[in-house]
Design a protein around this motif. Structure first.
Motif, PDB file in Angstrom:
ATOM      1  N   VAL A 243      32.211  39.667  35.365  1.00  0.00           N
ATOM      2  CA  VAL A 243      31.246  39.218  36.730  1.00  0.00           C
ATOM      3  C   VAL A 243      30.453  40.434  37.123  1.00  0.00           C
ATOM      4  O   VAL A 243      29.040  40.837  37.953  1.00  0.00           O
ATOM      5  CB  VAL A 243      31.848  37.978  37.441  1.00  0.00           C
ATOM      6  CG1 VAL A 243      32.897  39.393  38.325  1.00  0.00           C
ATOM      7  CG2 VAL A 243      30.736  37.497  38.201  1.00  0.00           C
ATOM      8  N   VAL A 244      31.197  41.163  37.288  1.00  0.00           N
ATOM      9  CA  VAL A 244      31.362  42.967  38.034  1.00  0.00           C
ATOM     10  C   VAL A 244      29.674  43.553  37.353  1.00  0.00           C
ATOM     11  O   VAL A 244      29.033  43.591  38.720  1.00  0.00           O
ATOM     12  CB  VAL A 244      32.192  43.195  38.141  1.00  0.00           C
ATOM     13  CG1 VAL A 244      32.838  44.099  36.926  1.00  0.00           C
ATOM     14  CG2 VAL A 244      31.935  44.743  38.650  1.00  0.00           C
TER      15      VAL A 244
ATOM     16  N   THR B 155      30.022  40.780  43.090  1.00  0.00           N
ATOM     17  CA  THR B 155      30.851  41.973  43.468  1.00  0.00           C
ATOM     18  C   THR B 155      32.584  41.662  43.206  1.00  0.00           C
ATOM     19  O   THR B 155      32.548  41.692  44.536  1.00  0.00           O
ATOM     20  CB  THR B 155      30.213  43.171  44.460  1.00  0.00           C
ATOM     21  OG1 THR B 155      28.825  43.185  43.930  1.00  0.00           O
ATOM     22  CG2 THR B 155      31.702  43.843  43.686  1.00  0.00           C
ATOM     23  N   LEU B 156      32.759  40.875  42.438  1.00  0.00           N
ATOM     24  CA  LEU B 156      34.139  40.658  42.724  1.00  0.00           C
ATOM     25  C   LEU B 156      35.194  41.620  43.454  1.00  0.00           C
ATOM     26  O   LEU B 156      36.895  42.258  43.731  1.00  0.00           O
ATOM     27  CB  LEU B 156      35.260  39.336  42.211  1.00  0.00           C
ATOM     28  CG  LEU B 156      34.104  38.630  42.200  1.00  0.00           C
ATOM     29  CD1 LEU B 156      34.524  37.809  40.947  1.00  0.00           C
ATOM     30  CD2 LEU B 156      33.558  37.395  43.022  1.00  0.00           C
ATOM     31  N   VAL B 157      35.291  42.855  42.925  1.00  0.00           N
ATOM     32  CA  VAL B 157      36.022  44.011  42.165  1.00  0.00           C
ATOM     33  C   VAL B 157      35.849  44.915  43.246  1.00  0.00           C
ATOM     34  O   VAL B 157      34.616  45.390  43.559  1.00  0.00           O
ATOM     35  CB  VAL B 157      35.589  44.482  41.109  1.00  0.00           C
ATOM     36  CG1 VAL B 157      36.686  45.329  40.887  1.00  0.00           C
ATOM     37  CG2 VAL B 157      36.735  43.118  40.075  1.00  0.00           C
ATOM     38  N   SER B 158      36.444  45.818  44.100  1.00  0.00           N
ATOM     39  CA  SER B 158      36.743  46.202  44.424  1.00  0.00           C
ATOM     40  C   SER B 158      36.609  47.864  43.793  1.00  0.00           C
ATOM     41  O   SER B 158      36.731  47.710  44.193  1.00  0.00           O
ATOM     42  CB  SER B 158      37.753  46.929  45.902  1.00  0.00           C
ATOM     43  OG  SER B 158      37.571  48.027  46.172  1.00  0.00           O
ATOM     44  N   TYR B 159      35.921  48.763  45.053  1.00  0.00           N
ATOM     45  CA  TYR B 159      35.711  49.890  44.027  1.00  0.00           C
ATOM     46  C   TYR B 159      35.681  51.363  45.125  1.00  0.00           C
ATOM     47  O   TYR B 159      35.330  52.239  44.740  1.00  0.00           O
ATOM     48  CB  TYR B 159      34.060  50.418  44.156  1.00  0.00           C
ATOM     49  CG  TYR B 159      32.871  49.570  42.373  1.00  0.00           C
ATOM     50  CD1 TYR B 159      32.597  48.332  43.416  1.00  0.00           C
ATOM     51  CD2 TYR B 159      32.729  49.839  42.081  1.00  0.00           C
ATOM     52  CE1 TYR B 159      32.184  47.255  41.979  1.00  0.00           C
ATOM     53  CE2 TYR B 159      32.486  49.371  41.018  1.00  0.00           C
ATOM     54  CZ  TYR B 159      31.532  48.013  41.163  1.00  0.00           C
ATOM     55  OH  TYR B 159      31.308  47.365  40.060  1.00  0.00           O
ATOM     56  N   LYS B 160      36.886  50.655  46.209  1.00  0.00           N
ATOM     57  CA  LYS B 160      37.454  51.423  47.149  1.00  0.00           C
ATOM     58  C   LYS B 160      37.880  52.699  46.251  1.00  0.00           C
ATOM     59  O   LYS B 160      38.683  52.540  46.090  1.00  0.00           O
ATOM     60  CB  LYS B 160      37.756  51.350  48.502  1.00  0.00           C
ATOM     61  CG  LYS B 160      37.316  50.728  49.564  1.00  0.00           C
ATOM     62  CD  LYS B 160      37.751  49.737  50.228  1.00  0.00           C
ATOM     63  CE  LYS B 160      37.215  48.425  50.521  1.00  0.00           C
ATOM     64  NZ  LYS B 160      37.987  47.519  50.762  1.00  0.00           N
TER      65      LYS B 160
END
Ligand SMILES: [Zn+2]
Length: 215
Positions: free
Chosen positions: A119-120, A210-215
Motif C-alpha cells: 500500500v505504501v 501512507t500507513l508506514v511511518s518514515y520517521k
C-alpha cells in the motif's frame, strides 16, 4: 453504498505510469473513471504546474514521451528482446518496469499468480528470473516473474545469509512498522519521483494511504 475511497497522488502517478489512458488507469486502480478523473484534476505536477489530468491528456493526444522518462536513456524494448541491444547500460529495475508497463509480461507471479501491491508505494514483490541463467537474455521465452515465495521454492535464495541474519537478529525494534531502510525506494523509483518533485510527498503524513511511518 459506501463512499469511494480517496485516491492519493502517488496512486494516481503509479496508475498513470503503468497505463496509457485515464480509463485504463481507473481499471488499474479498481475505481470508476469519473472518480479517478476528479483526483487527477486536483493534483498538480510540481515541475510543470499542470494537473495530472492535463499531463495524461497531453500524453494520450500527441504521443509525446512520457513525462516520467525524463533525461534517462531511451531504448526500444524490441531491441532488447531480440538481443540486438546490450542491456548492461540500463538498470534492471527500469527494464523490468518497461517490460510490465509496455505489456510484455504480466505484473504477477508466473507460478501462483500473486500480484498484491504494497500500500505504501504500490509495488508488487516480484523477481525477474532468467531461465538460461544468462541475465542479458531478455527473450520473452527466457524470462519469468516470480513472487518471493515461488522464487525461493523453485529458483533459489531470495536473501543472502547476511541479509537474513540482519533481518532475524536479536535486536529489539522499537517501532512496529518496517524500518526506514526496508521501505526505501530503489534508486530508479526514487529518481522518477524526484523528477516530478514528489520525493517529499512520499513522506506526507496526511496521505491516508501512507500507513508506514518514515520517521
Ligand atoms: Zn508465486
Amino acid at each position: 453504498m459506501p463512499a469511494p475511497k480517496p485516491i492519493s497522488k502517488e496512486m494516481c502517478l503509479a496508475a498513470m505510469d503503468k497505463t496509457k489512458s485515464t480509463k485504463a488507469a481507473a481499471r488499474y486502480l479498481g475505481c470508476s473513471y469519473q472518480h479517478l478523473r476528479k483526483y487527477m484534476a486536483m493534483y498538480k505536477d510540481e515541475k510543470t504546474g499542470k494537473t495530472l489530468l492535463e499531463l495524461q491528456n497531453n500524453q494520450a493526444g500527441k504521443g509525446i514521451p512520457k513525462h516520467l522518462s525524463g533525461k534517462s536513456k531511451i531504448f526500444k524494448m524490441e531491441d532488447l528482446l531480440n538481443g540486438t541491444l546490450d542491456p548492461s547500460s540500463f538498470s534492471q529495475e527500469k527494464i523490468k518496469y518497461k517490460l510490465i508497463s509496455e505489456g510484455y509480461i504480466e505484473e504477477e507471479c508466473c507460478s501462483c499468480g500473486f500480484n498484491e501491491r504494497r500500500v505504501v508505494d504500490y509495488k508488487v514483490p516480484l523477481i525477474l528470473h532468467f531461465k538460461d541463467k544468462n541475465k542479458k537474455n531478455y527473450q520473452l521465452d527466457n524470462i519469468l516473474l516470480y513472487c518471493y515465495n515461488c522464487y525461493f521454492l523453485y529458483v533459489g535464495e531470495v536473501f543472502s545469509k547476511k541479509e537474513l541474519k540482519h533481518i532475524e537478529d536479536h535486536t529489539i525494534l522499537t517501532e512496529t512498522t518496517p524500518s526506514k531502510s526496508e521501505m526505501e525506494l530503489d534508486p530508479y523509483h526514487l529518481k522518477r519521483l524526484k523528477e516530478l518533485g514528489l520525493d517529499d510527498n512520499i513522506k506526507d503524513d496526511n496521505d491516508p494511504y501512507t500507513l508506514v511511518s518514515y520517521k
